[in-house]
Design a protein around this motif. Structure first.
Motif, PDB file in Angstrom:
ATOM      1  N   GLN A 146       3.769   6.627  -0.774  1.00  0.00           N
ATOM      2  CA  GLN A 146       3.997   7.106   0.592  1.00  0.00           C
ATOM      3  C   GLN A 146       5.042   6.255   1.312  1.00  0.00           C
ATOM      4  O   GLN A 146       4.975   6.079   2.524  1.00  0.00           O
ATOM      5  CB  GLN A 146       2.673   7.086   1.376  1.00  0.00           C
ATOM      6  CG  GLN A 146       1.605   7.996   0.822  1.00  0.00           C
ATOM      7  CD  GLN A 146       2.026   9.450   0.880  1.00  0.00           C
ATOM      8  OE1 GLN A 146       2.523   9.920   1.895  1.00  0.00           O
ATOM      9  NE2 GLN A 146       1.823  10.167  -0.214  1.00  0.00           N
ATOM     10  N   ASP A 170       0.837  -1.209   0.000  1.00  0.00           N
ATOM     11  CA  ASP A 170       0.000   0.000   0.000  1.00  0.00           C
ATOM     12  C   ASP A 170       0.868   1.254   0.000  1.00  0.00           C
ATOM     13  O   ASP A 170       0.552   2.245  -0.688  1.00  0.00           O
ATOM     14  CB  ASP A 170      -0.917  -0.002   1.229  1.00  0.00           C
ATOM     15  CG  ASP A 170      -2.038  -1.020   1.122  1.00  0.00           C
ATOM     16  OD1 ASP A 170      -2.260  -1.542   0.011  1.00  0.00           O
ATOM     17  OD2 ASP A 170      -2.684  -1.303   2.152  1.00  0.00           O
ATOM     18  N   ASN A 212       2.319   1.612  -3.584  1.00  0.00           N
ATOM     19  CA  ASN A 212       1.319   2.020  -4.571  1.00  0.00           C
ATOM     20  C   ASN A 212       0.854   3.459  -4.379  1.00  0.00           C
ATOM     21  O   ASN A 212       0.511   4.147  -5.339  1.00  0.00           O
ATOM     22  CB  ASN A 212       0.110   1.080  -4.504  1.00  0.00           C
ATOM     23  CG  ASN A 212       0.408  -0.281  -5.120  1.00  0.00           C
ATOM     24  OD1 ASN A 212       1.305  -0.406  -5.947  1.00  0.00           O
ATOM     25  ND2 ASN A 212      -0.335  -1.295  -4.711  1.00  0.00           N
ATOM     26  N   SER A 213       0.839   3.908  -3.134  1.00  0.00           N
ATOM     27  CA  SER A 213       0.352   5.264  -2.846  1.00  0.00           C
ATOM     28  C   SER A 213       1.451   6.306  -2.929  1.00  0.00           C
ATOM     29  O   SER A 213       1.194   7.503  -2.777  1.00  0.00           O
ATOM     30  CB  SER A 213      -0.290   5.305  -1.454  1.00  0.00           C
ATOM     31  OG  SER A 213       0.676   5.044  -0.447  1.00  0.00           O
TER      32      SER A 213
END
Length: 334
Positions: A293, A287, A290-291
């Motif tokens: 971050q 996550d 993909n973000s």
């Protein structure tokens, strides 16, 4: 055809083949992601491989290939990092094995656009690396869980043999599991205080006792000392030792994962297991990638964050008192 012409033709064919191989190698598409980990083994318990397998499963669901490299004793950290960065163009390097901290900091400083996600088996003070946003740590804090596992071990010993029973703490100082010793002793002390008992621990250094004959002699001695529950604080030969415990019909505590499901052949001797949510760790990492971050990634595995917990009692549920069950559940899930 003259010999000279044959040799010329052979030389031309060899040149064509060499050029073709070089071109083919250039056309190989390497993933942006690589995991550097310990080699998998049927005998050893490997936190790095448990994490890698979960990450691979999660990444593949998103159609992302996760390359990996199994290291060996001749592994050169600096050379391999340079190869992964310069030759293969990696953007994310997951280091799930032992490594030199100073060298990592140096390489990360020289390559600020490369992200290094590092598995640390003990908490690390990252304050000196605050400026290095491209190093992220996965750290474990299992002390509370280990204390609870020790409490169960002491309870089981007392229920089977009374105060004459013993707990064997089998450790290897070279293993990161050795750091569990103080927490384990604390759990046994807590049980003794709660129940006014005096269950004792036999500490055994495994370093020179992995050979079959030495292991047989060790367990013969522990049986005579009335050891009932065995805690294996070593990744080396973990499942070999677990098989030995099963052979003498005694009991053990599982580490890392719910062994009832992951190693069903040991269901008859595993009282309870530590159970780390490796798939949730993998999902958290993906996550963040993909973000975009990744700079905010901070994975600290602890009971408070519900990334590590106790597994159910399974076969031994009816053998554990409600008082003990309630105590552990309250302390874990409050």
């Amino acid at each position: 055809m003259k010999l000279e012409h044959k040799l010329k033709l052979l030389l031309i064919l060899m040149i064509i083949l060499t050029v073709s191989c070089i071109q083919q190698d250039k056309n190989i598409v390497h993933s942006d992601f690589v995991v550097i980990k310990d080699a998998d083994s049927e005998k050893n318990l490997s936190r790095s491989n448990l994490l890698y397998k979960s990450m691979k499963k999660i990444f593949e669901k998103s159609n992302i290939r996760l390359d990996y490299l199994d290291i060996n004793s001749s592994f050169s950290f600096e050379d391999e990092m340079q190869r992964q960065i310069k030759d293969f163009g990696r953007k994310f390097i997951f280091i799930l094995t032992d490594y030199p901290e100073d060298k990592l900091v140096q390489i990360a400083t020289q390559n600020p656009k490369i992200n290094f996600i590092v598995l640390r088996n003990i908490p690390v003070d990252t304050s000196i690396h605050n400026k290095l946003q491209n190093i992220k740590y996965i750290t474990f804090d299992n002390q509370k869980i280990i204390k609870q596992l020790a409490y169960i071990a002491a309870y089981w010993v007392e229920s089977k043999e009374g105060e004459q029973g013993k707990i064997a703490f089998l450790y290897d100082e070279r293993s990161f599991y050795y750091q569990y010793q103080n927490a384990f002793m604390s759990g046994v002390r807590e049980f003794n205080n709660d129940y006014q008992r005096n269950i004792s621990i036999i500490n055994v250094n495994l370093e020179n006792q992995y050979q079959a004959q030495a292991m047989d002699n060790l367990f013969d001695k522990l049986i005579k000392q009335n050891s009932v529950v065995y805690f294996i604080a070593s990744d080396k030969e973990y499942f070999t030792i677990l098989k030995k415990i099963q052979t003498i019909r005694q009991y053990s505590i599982g580490l890392e994962t719910d062994l009832f499901y992951n190693k069903p052949e040991f269901q008859d001797i595993i009282l309870i297991s530590e159970n780390t949510e490796y798939e949730l760790i993998g999902t958290t990492i993906l996550d963040a990638v993909n973000s975009g971050q990744i700079q905010n990634l901070d994975i600290s595995i602890s009971p408070e964050k519900q990334l590590v917990k106790l597994s159910p009692f399974h076969n031994f549920d009816t053998g554990i008192s409600n008082d003990v069950k309630n105590k552990l559940r309250v302390s874990l899930f409050q």
